[in-house]
Design a protein around this motif. Sequence first.
Motif, PDB file in Angstrom:
ATOM      1  N   TRP A  46      46.377  91.915  80.977  1.00 22.40           N
ATOM      2  CA  TRP A  46      45.938  91.140  79.462  1.00 22.40           C
ATOM      3  C   TRP A  46      45.639  89.815  79.981  1.00 22.40           C
ATOM      4  O   TRP A  46      45.970  89.374  81.076  1.00 22.40           O
ATOM      5  CB  TRP A  46      47.533  90.760  78.918  1.00 22.40           C
ATOM      6  N   THR A  81      43.550  85.909  78.398  1.00 16.48           N
ATOM      7  CA  THR A  81      43.541  85.015  77.195  1.00 16.48           C
ATOM      8  C   THR A  81      42.439  84.218  77.280  1.00 16.48           C
ATOM      9  O   THR A  81      42.307  83.591  78.613  1.00 16.48           O
ATOM     10  CB  THR A  81      44.517  84.551  76.532  1.00 16.48           C
ATOM     11  N   GLN A 110      42.230  81.465  70.039  1.00 13.78           N
ATOM     12  CA  GLN A 110      42.945  82.665  70.013  1.00 13.78           C
ATOM     13  C   GLN A 110      44.360  82.488  70.075  1.00 13.78           C
ATOM     14  O   GLN A 110      45.314  83.432  69.884  1.00 13.78           O
ATOM     15  CB  GLN A 110      42.587  83.440  71.498  1.00 13.78           C
ATOM     16  N   GLN A 117      46.821  84.500  67.502  1.00 15.11           N
ATOM     17  CA  GLN A 117      48.053  85.283  67.792  1.00 15.11           C
ATOM     18  C   GLN A 117      49.297  84.651  67.039  1.00 15.11           C
ATOM     19  O   GLN A 117      50.245  85.249  66.748  1.00 15.11           O
ATOM     20  CB  GLN A 117      48.304  85.407  69.374  1.00 15.11           C
ATOM     21  N   THR A 121      54.134  82.958  70.904  1.00 16.04           N
ATOM     22  CA  THR A 121      53.069  83.143  71.665  1.00 16.04           C
ATOM     23  C   THR A 121      52.879  82.808  73.002  1.00 16.04           C
ATOM     24  O   THR A 121      52.661  83.284  73.981  1.00 16.04           O
ATOM     25  CB  THR A 121      51.747  82.986  70.865  1.00 16.04           C
ATOM     26  N   LEU A 141      52.944  84.605  76.602  1.00 17.02           N
ATOM     27  CA  LEU A 141      51.923  84.565  77.861  1.00 17.02           C
ATOM     28  C   LEU A 141      52.549  84.177  79.112  1.00 17.02           C
ATOM     29  O   LEU A 141      52.298  84.461  79.990  1.00 17.02           O
ATOM     30  CB  LEU A 141      51.035  83.415  77.403  1.00 17.02           C
ATOM     31  N   PHE A 146      42.370  92.195  75.565  1.00 17.81           N
ATOM     32  CA  PHE A 146      42.357  90.816  74.927  1.00 17.81           C
ATOM     33  C   PHE A 146      41.946  90.680  73.619  1.00 17.81           C
ATOM     34  O   PHE A 146      41.572  91.818  72.916  1.00 17.81           O
ATOM     35  CB  PHE A 146      41.308  90.027  75.909  1.00 17.81           C
ATOM     36  N   THR A 147      42.179  89.623  72.800  1.00 17.79           N
ATOM     37  CA  THR A 147      41.703  89.341  71.519  1.00 17.79           C
ATOM     38  C   THR A 147      40.638  88.566  71.570  1.00 17.79           C
ATOM     39  O   THR A 147      40.408  87.799  72.209  1.00 17.79           O
ATOM     40  CB  THR A 147      42.913  88.939  70.535  1.00 17.79           C
TER      41      THR A 147
END
Length: 464
Positions: free
Chosen positions: A202, A204, A214, A218, A247, A251, A284-285
């Motif tokens: 993952w 970010t 981001q 999230q 969030t 992380l 990832f987003t």
Amino acid sequence: MKSTRKPAALILVGALTTGALAACSGGGDPEGESTNASGQVTLSVVSLLPGSTEEAVAAFEEQVAEFEEANPDIDVVPEEYEWKATTFAAQLAGGTLPDVFEIPFTDAQGLVENGQLADMDAQFRALPYAEQFNPTILEAGTGEDGHVYAIPAKNAYPVALHYNRALFESAGLDPDQPPTTWEQVREYAKKIADANPGVAGWATMTQNNTGGWQLTAQTVARGGRTVEVDGEQKATATLDDAGTKETLQFLHDLRWSDNSMGANFLLDWGSINQEFAAGQVGMFTSGSDIYTSLVQTNAVDPDTYGLAPIPLSDAPEAATLTGGTLAGVPAGVDDAVKDAAIRWIDFFYLDKLVDEERAVADAETLAANDQPVGTPVLPMFSQEQYELNQEWIADYVNVPLDQMTAFTDAMFDLPLAGEPSQKTQEVYALLDPVVQAVLTDEDADIDALLADADAQAQAMLDQG
């Protein structure tokens, strides 16, 4: 991709654009000298990201040639540029942007208030489909006087989950079953990282305001918000709400407990795309539309790409963050440039969405140059018009839609939320170092970091 479901409401107050912008040659001449020696109007326009493939450049050049053939009185000068929130304001103020540039929804209102955008209302109203726009999208570029200053240029996008199907398979995961919860994201990320040393299961974004973007996405997906605005437009900073803390803890755990996030913690929109295309990031987003850029700029292997909705918690306010891109023209340009600009905006961005002949011609040009056709986005006009457009270009669609069904099956049913409507980029900038701190300091105090950022955000919001 037909659907009989009713379209979701588009709550598009603003968003950081996922596509980078292109440009940098000075805007139109405020003294009115906008014609070249041949008597043509010279119009500089955004083109592609630096480093785009030869095929992408060839496709763009063909589009320019087609436009100039139909508009012999306009000489189009394409220029490359990568939009960054940290440099855009200085470039606009310095006059180094082109005559037609792109801005995220979040920036338009501030630029209108500062008198930095040309009034394009007369030109916009002359478009035959001007009344067909989703009114919420159009509102993003409309001033308090009711005039349109920035014109919707690209279909809207929701933030989505992008994943590498090959890395899924290497970790024993089914690439046709992407994660639907944050708990699954953490589980999958660790499996990917364990099976592929050096790869981030993952990742970010963390800098150039994209970390805040981001983090907000999230947060919203967990039911939180970073700024709340009441009915009287009074804004209250809520950076320290439960969704943001959750969030950041997520992380922290992926980074320090699971060792699932690799070693690069200074990523932005462009660099995370590069890492993903190179097979160094499992998930990832970002905006749902980045497949196009991944092909044009990063030479992603289509067979490895997967797209799914961002996971949503069970919180009542959990939603998917949305965004989009507007086309603007610098204040001070003469009418000849404004008239030329609307003709380019019509040709390059919009007419292909409502006119079958133009849609097919555009898709044919892109497909002939191996450029993506059919990347999923939200409709600029209506779901019905979007689906009609997809029927027109069906023979040219070349994106791996069968690897995106987790997203496309749900895209019209997603609960949507716009980004903070006030001081958006400034709030994102405050959150960047918070994300960086959590990923680089195992003992980072999340509560203290957010309390400090929240206080700074409120002070900015109070200034108006």
